[in-house]
Design an enzyme around this catalytic site. Structure first.
Site, mmCIF file in Angstrom:
data_model
loop_
_atom_site.group_PDB
_atom_site.id
_atom_site.type_symbol
_atom_site.label_atom_id
_atom_site.label_comp_id
_atom_site.label_asym_id
_atom_site.label_seq_id
_atom_site.Cartn_x
_atom_site.Cartn_y
_atom_site.Cartn_z
ATOM 1 N N LYS A 129 -33.435 38.899 45.384
ATOM 2 C CA LYS A 129 -34.430 39.108 46.449
ATOM 3 C C LYS A 129 -33.912 38.528 47.770
ATOM 4 O O LYS A 129 -34.035 39.141 48.833
ATOM 5 C CB LYS A 129 -35.768 38.456 46.078
ATOM 6 C CG LYS A 129 -36.473 39.127 44.904
ATOM 7 C CD LYS A 129 -36.883 40.531 45.231
ATOM 8 C CE LYS A 129 -37.597 41.230 44.103
ATOM 9 N NZ LYS A 129 -37.715 42.681 44.297
ATOM 10 N N TYR A 159 -32.810 36.543 39.486
ATOM 11 C CA TYR A 159 -33.836 37.424 40.047
ATOM 12 C C TYR A 159 -34.148 37.022 41.492
ATOM 13 O O TYR A 159 -34.141 37.844 42.415
ATOM 14 C CB TYR A 159 -35.106 37.370 39.184
ATOM 15 C CG TYR A 159 -36.303 38.023 39.823
ATOM 16 C CD1 TYR A 159 -36.394 39.408 39.927
ATOM 17 C CD2 TYR A 159 -37.362 37.255 40.333
ATOM 18 C CE1 TYR A 159 -37.497 40.008 40.528
ATOM 19 C CE2 TYR A 159 -38.461 37.841 40.924
ATOM 20 C CZ TYR A 159 -38.532 39.220 41.025
ATOM 21 O OH TYR A 159 -39.614 39.807 41.623
ATOM 22 N N SER A 176 -40.269 38.177 47.124
ATOM 23 C CA SER A 176 -41.068 37.322 46.243
ATOM 24 C C SER A 176 -41.072 35.891 46.755
ATOM 25 O O SER A 176 -40.065 35.416 47.310
ATOM 26 C CB SER A 176 -40.450 37.362 44.840
ATOM 27 O OG SER A 176 -40.985 36.350 44.040
HETATM 28 P P1 NAD Z 1 -42.777 47.598 37.951
HETATM 29 O O1 NAD Z 1 -41.663 47.402 36.973
HETATM 30 O O2 NAD Z 1 -44.110 47.993 37.441
HETATM 31 O O3 NAD Z 1 -42.327 48.666 39.056
HETATM 32 C C1 NAD Z 1 -40.982 48.862 39.415
HETATM 33 C C2 NAD Z 1 -40.719 50.367 39.356
HETATM 34 O O4 NAD Z 1 -39.360 50.607 39.743
HETATM 35 C C3 NAD Z 1 -40.893 50.952 37.956
HETATM 36 O O5 NAD Z 1 -41.744 52.079 38.023
HETATM 37 C C4 NAD Z 1 -39.478 51.338 37.538
HETATM 38 O O6 NAD Z 1 -39.468 52.482 36.699
HETATM 39 C C5 NAD Z 1 -38.799 51.575 38.867
HETATM 40 N N1 NAD Z 1 -37.348 51.348 38.846
HETATM 41 C C6 NAD Z 1 -36.681 50.281 38.338
HETATM 42 N N2 NAD Z 1 -35.360 50.441 38.513
HETATM 43 C C7 NAD Z 1 -35.195 51.619 39.180
HETATM 44 C C8 NAD Z 1 -34.065 52.313 39.660
HETATM 45 N N3 NAD Z 1 -32.823 51.829 39.493
HETATM 46 N N4 NAD Z 1 -34.259 53.480 40.316
HETATM 47 C C9 NAD Z 1 -35.498 53.996 40.477
HETATM 48 N N5 NAD Z 1 -36.600 53.383 40.034
HETATM 49 C C10 NAD Z 1 -36.457 52.207 39.395
HETATM 50 O O7 NAD Z 1 -42.859 46.249 38.801
HETATM 51 P P2 NAD Z 1 -43.950 45.759 39.853
HETATM 52 O O8 NAD Z 1 -44.644 44.579 39.267
HETATM 53 O O9 NAD Z 1 -44.736 46.893 40.358
HETATM 54 O O10 NAD Z 1 -42.995 45.194 40.990
HETATM 55 C C11 NAD Z 1 -42.572 46.005 42.069
HETATM 56 C C12 NAD Z 1 -41.617 45.198 42.945
HETATM 57 O O11 NAD Z 1 -42.277 44.025 43.391
HETATM 58 C C13 NAD Z 1 -40.349 44.753 42.233
HETATM 59 O O12 NAD Z 1 -39.267 44.862 43.112
HETATM 60 C C14 NAD Z 1 -40.628 43.307 41.914
HETATM 61 O O13 NAD Z 1 -39.449 42.530 41.837
HETATM 62 C C15 NAD Z 1 -41.469 42.888 43.110
HETATM 63 N N6 NAD Z 1 -42.337 41.719 42.813
HETATM 64 C C16 NAD Z 1 -43.214 41.786 41.762
HETATM 65 C C17 NAD Z 1 -43.994 40.671 41.464
HETATM 66 C C18 NAD Z 1 -44.957 40.697 40.293
HETATM 67 O O14 NAD Z 1 -45.415 39.636 39.897
HETATM 68 N N7 NAD Z 1 -45.309 41.863 39.738
HETATM 69 C C19 NAD Z 1 -43.888 39.511 42.243
HETATM 70 C C20 NAD Z 1 -43.007 39.495 43.330
HETATM 71 C C21 NAD Z 1 -42.232 40.620 43.605
HETATM 72 N N1 UFG Z 2 -48.616 30.511 31.982
HETATM 73 C C1 UFG Z 2 -49.138 30.039 30.811
HETATM 74 N N2 UFG Z 2 -49.105 30.841 29.707
HETATM 75 C C2 UFG Z 2 -48.580 32.098 29.727
HETATM 76 C C3 UFG Z 2 -48.054 32.587 30.949
HETATM 77 C C4 UFG Z 2 -48.080 31.759 32.061
HETATM 78 O O1 UFG Z 2 -49.606 28.909 30.744
HETATM 79 O O2 UFG Z 2 -48.574 32.773 28.689
HETATM 80 C C5 UFG Z 2 -48.686 29.669 33.206
HETATM 81 C C6 UFG Z 2 -47.335 29.362 33.810
HETATM 82 O O3 UFG Z 2 -46.773 28.209 33.231
HETATM 83 C C7 UFG Z 2 -47.693 29.190 35.288
HETATM 84 C C8 UFG Z 2 -48.871 30.140 35.495
HETATM 85 O O4 UFG Z 2 -49.394 30.401 34.185
HETATM 86 O O5 UFG Z 2 -48.161 27.885 35.507
HETATM 87 C C9 UFG Z 2 -48.476 31.475 36.116
HETATM 88 O O6 UFG Z 2 -47.424 32.064 35.352
HETATM 89 P P1 UFG Z 2 -46.942 33.566 35.600
HETATM 90 O O7 UFG Z 2 -45.839 33.839 34.619
HETATM 91 O O8 UFG Z 2 -48.103 34.485 35.603
HETATM 92 O O9 UFG Z 2 -46.383 33.532 37.082
HETATM 93 P P2 UFG Z 2 -45.156 32.725 37.720
HETATM 94 O O10 UFG Z 2 -45.661 32.118 38.968
HETATM 95 O O11 UFG Z 2 -44.510 31.830 36.744
HETATM 96 O O12 UFG Z 2 -44.107 33.903 38.020
HETATM 97 C C10 UFG Z 2 -44.403 34.894 38.998
HETATM 98 C C11 UFG Z 2 -43.605 36.159 38.711
HETATM 99 C C12 UFG Z 2 -42.140 35.911 38.883
HETATM 100 C C13 UFG Z 2 -41.870 35.294 40.220
HETATM 101 C C14 UFG Z 2 -42.713 34.054 40.421
HETATM 102 C C15 UFG Z 2 -42.555 33.468 41.782
HETATM 103 O O13 UFG Z 2 -43.833 36.602 37.388
HETATM 104 O O14 UFG Z 2 -41.467 37.156 38.825
HETATM 105 O O15 UFG Z 2 -44.086 34.392 40.259
HETATM 106 O O16 UFG Z 2 -42.978 34.385 42.735
HETATM 107 F F1 UFG Z 2 -40.553 34.946 40.294
#
Ligand code: NAD
Ligand code: UFG
Length: 339
Positions: free
Chosen positions: A152, A148, A124
């Site tokens: 990573k 978190y 991330s």
């Molecule tokens: P998500 O929660 O939809 O998907 C994660 C999946 O992993 C789920 O299906 C969950 O059931 C499974 N899981 C969790 N713990 C487990 C375990 N111990 N064993 C087996 N399966 C398990 O999340 P996502 O948004 O698809 O994110 C996927 C990955 O990308 C995560 O590692 C997350 O940290 C990373 N990531 C997500 C974002 C975002 O904004 N969505 C941003 C940066 C990084």
């Molecule tokens: N925001 C609002 N209202 C809301 C939600 C978000 O104004 O209800 C604003 C936040 O303040 C920010 C922007 O929208 O300025 C984006 O917010 P998000 O929560 O969608 O995304 P972030 O960048 O804060 O967080 C995401 C992931 C985190 C990760 C981070 C950095 O959710 O897991 O990016 O990669 F850590």
């Protein structure tokens, strides 16, 4: 290639399984379903006309993983499984170290035992922390500011050490910026439990009438229109980055880190306006206090993704809003209710 996808029943994982299948790879998914949906895998099979093996279990369970590796003999892993809520990681850090760091270690041990040497890891942009300059490139110092982000960072470090210890091992950590959107079919998308933490799913729930108004956390930052600026990337583009990264592992030894973003900052107000246009709705909004830990602005230098992995984003904000809206309208209760 046979690819094992951990967390493949989740949001980004399910979209990546579609792209892997469409690129001709075979896929086995390992998912505990703690936050994923077996229904997503059903729909992926419908969409692609290809079978997917779903093995329900936990990545921390070594005997389970050994059975999966023996049964399917994958030659590469895409590793999404993990917990992902920043606030929850502050309240319950040990769960994050256990699942994300401990689970990744067990997964790598199982890979070693099975002779599987290639992995793509979901990292991330949060590993960078407070920007010293923008856009962030991969040389920007890392200083994650919450558990978190630290998990990573630690998994990236483990991957570096794993690759250094055995020249056969290869890894790419993809540092995602802000993934949003859904598959254009409207069959798979993000299904957040409870009140969404993130901006795009919150906007979508306001648009469909499930929540009264969007709270904009701060409209008085110095940059642009005063609202927070992020680098949103369409989940289908992000999914394609994983296919490109798997293919790039053939060419690049060791552990590489790669930003996955569009390289363009978009403010909260700009995203709201684009969503209003895509959905032909008005998004009610109010200004709320700044959310703890939020950064005013960050976005990627995405040139390494192009040079190393041969990937760049193709879809823009209009497509991200259109596809989120389509998913939200067709699945107002997420995977809980069929279309
Ligand atoms: P998500 O929660 O939809 O998907 C994660 C999946 O992993 C789920 O299906 C969950 O059931 C499974 N899981 C969790 N713990 C487990 C375990 N111990 N064993 C087996 N399966 C398990 O999340 P996502 O948004 O698809 O994110 C996927 C990955 O990308 C995560 O590692 C997350 O940290 C990373 N990531 C997500 C974002 C975002 O904004 N969505 C941003 C940066 C990084
Ligand atoms: N925001 C609002 N209202 C809301 C939600 C978000 O104004 O209800 C604003 C936040 O303040 C920010 C922007 O929208 O300025 C984006 O917010 P998000 O929560 O969608 O995304 P972030 O960048 O804060 O967080 C995401 C992931 C985190 C990760 C981070 C950095 O959710 O897991 O990016 O990669 F850590």
């Amino acid at each position: 290639m046979k690819v094992l996808v951990t967390g493949g029943a989740g949001y980004i994982g399910s979209h990546t399984v579609v792209e892997l299948l469409q690129a001709g790879h075979d896929v086995v998914v390992v998912d505990s379903l703690v936050n994923g949906h077996a229904e997503a895998i059903e729909r992926v099979q419908d969409l692609t006309g290809r079978p997917v093996d779903l093995e329900v279990g936990d990545i921390r369970d070594r005997p389970f993983l050994d059975r999966v590796f023996a049964a399917h003999t994958p030659s590469a892993v895409v590793h999404f499984a993990g917990l992902k809520a920043v606030g929850e990681s502050v309240e319950n850090p040990l769960a994050y170290y256990d699942v994300s760091v401990g689970g990744s270690r067990v997964l790598l041990e199982a890979m070693d035992a099975a002779g599987c040497h290639k992995i793509i890891f979901s990292s991330s942009a949060t590993v960078y922390g407070e920007p010293q300059y923008l856009p962030y490139d991969e040389q920007h110092p890392t200083n994650p500011v919450n558990p978190y982000g630290r998990t990573k960072m630690m998994v990236e470090q483990i991957l570096g050490d794993w690759c250094a210890a055995d020249p056969a091992c290869r890894a790419i950590s993809l540092r995602y910026f802000n993934p949003v959107g859904a598959h254009p079919s409207g069959r798979i998308g993000e299904d957040p439990q409870g009140i969404p933490n993130n901006l795009m799913p919150y906007i979508a729930q306001v648009a469909v009438g499930q929540r009264p108004a969007l709270q904009i956390f701060e409209d008085d930052y110095e940059a642009r229109d005063g609202t927070g600026e992020r680098d949103y990337v369409h989940v289908v583009d992000l999914a394609k980055a994983h296919v490109a990264a798997i293919e790039a592992l053939e060419k690049h030894a060791g552990h590489q880190v790669v930003n996955v973003g569009r390289g363009q900052g978009v403010t909260v107000l700009e995203l709201v306006a684009a969503f209003e246009q895509a959905s032909d709705t008005d998004i009610a909004r109010l200004i709320a206090p700044r959310r703890a830990g939020d950064l005013p602005s960050f976005y990627a230098n995405a040139s390494q993704a192009k040079a190393l992995v041969g990937w760049q984003a193709e879809l823009g904000i209009a497509e991200m809003c259109r596809d989120t809206w389509n998913w939200q309208c067709r699945n107002p209760a997420g995977f809980g209710a069929s279309q």
